[in-house]
Write a protein that holds these residues in place. Sequence first.
Motif, short mmCIF file in Angstrom:
data_model
loop_
_atom_site.label_atom_id
_atom_site.label_comp_id
_atom_site.label_asym_id
_atom_site.label_seq_id
_atom_site.Cartn_x
_atom_site.Cartn_y
_atom_site.Cartn_z
N SER A 225 0.84 -1.20 0.00
CA SER A 225 0.00 0.00 0.00
C SER A 225 0.88 1.25 0.00
O SER A 225 2.03 1.21 0.46
N PRO A 226 0.38 2.39 -0.49
CA PRO A 226 1.17 3.62 -0.50
C PRO A 226 1.63 4.04 0.90
O PRO A 226 2.76 4.50 1.08
N GLU A 227 0.75 3.85 1.91
CA GLU A 227 1.12 4.24 3.28
C GLU A 227 2.28 3.39 3.80
O GLU A 227 3.22 3.92 4.41
N SER A 228 2.20 2.08 3.57
CA SER A 228 3.27 1.19 4.05
C SER A 228 4.58 1.46 3.31
O SER A 228 5.66 1.45 3.92
N CYS A 229 4.48 1.72 2.02
CA CYS A 229 5.66 2.06 1.23
C CYS A 229 6.31 3.33 1.76
O CYS A 229 7.53 3.40 1.93
N LEU A 233 10.14 3.71 3.36
CA LEU A 233 11.15 4.54 2.69
C LEU A 233 11.45 5.84 3.43
O LEU A 233 12.59 6.30 3.45
N TRP A 234 10.38 6.45 4.01
CA TRP A 234 10.56 7.77 4.63
C TRP A 234 10.24 7.79 6.12
O TRP A 234 10.23 8.86 6.73
N ARG A 235 9.97 6.64 6.71
CA ARG A 235 9.64 6.53 8.14
C ARG A 235 8.43 7.38 8.51
O ARG A 235 8.32 7.86 9.64
N SER A 236 7.55 7.60 7.56
CA SER A 236 6.37 8.44 7.80
C SER A 236 5.34 8.18 6.72
O SER A 236 5.68 7.82 5.59
N TRP A 237 4.03 8.40 7.04
CA TRP A 237 2.97 8.28 6.04
C TRP A 237 2.80 9.55 5.21
O TRP A 237 1.98 9.59 4.30
N HIS A 239 4.43 10.83 2.91
CA HIS A 239 4.80 10.76 1.49
C HIS A 239 3.98 9.71 0.73
O HIS A 239 4.40 9.20 -0.30
N LYS A 240 2.79 9.39 1.23
CA LYS A 240 1.96 8.36 0.61
C LYS A 240 1.55 8.71 -0.82
O LYS A 240 1.43 7.83 -1.68
N GLU A 241 1.35 10.00 -1.10
CA GLU A 241 0.98 10.39 -2.47
C GLU A 241 2.14 10.16 -3.43
O GLU A 241 1.94 9.70 -4.56
N THR A 242 3.36 10.50 -2.99
CA THR A 242 4.55 10.24 -3.81
C THR A 242 4.72 8.75 -4.03
O THR A 242 5.04 8.30 -5.14
N ALA A 243 4.49 7.97 -2.98
CA ALA A 243 4.60 6.51 -3.08
C ALA A 243 3.58 5.95 -4.06
O ALA A 243 3.90 5.06 -4.86
N ALA A 244 2.35 6.48 -4.01
CA ALA A 244 1.30 6.01 -4.92
C ALA A 244 1.69 6.25 -6.37
O ALA A 244 1.46 5.40 -7.25
#
Length: 317
Positions: A225-229, A233-237, A239-244
């Motif tokens: 999932s974007p949140e887990s990614c 990678l960034w130790r935080s949620w 950046h979930k949009e960037t991950a998506a």
Amino acid sequence: MEYLDFELPIKELEDKYQQTLLIGEDSDVNVSATIKQLEKKLKATRKNIYSNLTPWQRVQMSRHPDRPYTLDYIKNICGETWLELHGDRNVADDKAMIGGLGKIGDQTYMFIGQQKGFNTKTRQYRNFGMSNPEGYRKALRLMKSAEKFGVPVVTLIDTPGAFPGLEAEERGQGEAIARNILEMTRLKVPIIVMIIGEGASGGALGIGVGDRVVMLENTWYSVISPESCSSILWRSWEHKETAADALKLTGKDMKKLKLVDEILDEPEGGAHKNREEIFVSVAKCIHRLHDELKDLSPKELVKQRMDKYSKMGVFKG
């Protein structure tokens, strides 16, 4: 009706539209010109928002609380012919994984899929759509029964992932998913996979191997999932949009990478905006894909399926 953050401009216009209608009904003021103007603006705003959704916004759409779930599709498509089957004949009946027999027209199918809940109580009952090993073993038992009687299999994927709890790992979560992937590659009946919501990780792959794989327009399919990614990678949620964006998880991305076969259009605003329309579209799609596969012999079916998955990915010898 609940609105997502990016849908708030639509909500504001819809509220204004309703207020204008009430003013027209409660007074002698002619508001027809204002209503036409608002209708035109509302139509343009909807088109602009829904035709330019980002990957993260599609993830949000796939999780919309009003979106139909697996049992909604099955019960509306099959009606009174739906017969749910239970248990893995070993440990328990996993409520997050449902399955059973149902008809579309005169054709019987074995339907299998993850089921989420629609409120706090049912979400806990369904374990938020996250299956335990016994859920995947139940799915495999039903697939093998379908194979025995020559019944095609339809799987409906909507899960944030397999249940990651310690007890699930103790009972062989990884083995159960791997076994399903192996057995599905060589199942001697047609398999049609429909991704109707979230398609995350091995939880989705455990019932995701098929002759035809279809994604609904506002769904996603990815190893994580974007949140887990983002948290890895960034130790935080944050950046979930960037991950998506980076995960290439939308239907268009998956079709371009030849990992799915087809994208099924949804009503404007998502499947939840017109449930009857999406139920009819899914039923027609399943019927059409079965027509493409029904005349293949078991040997041809397995060979084509193996070839399909063997061609995925890039590798160097």
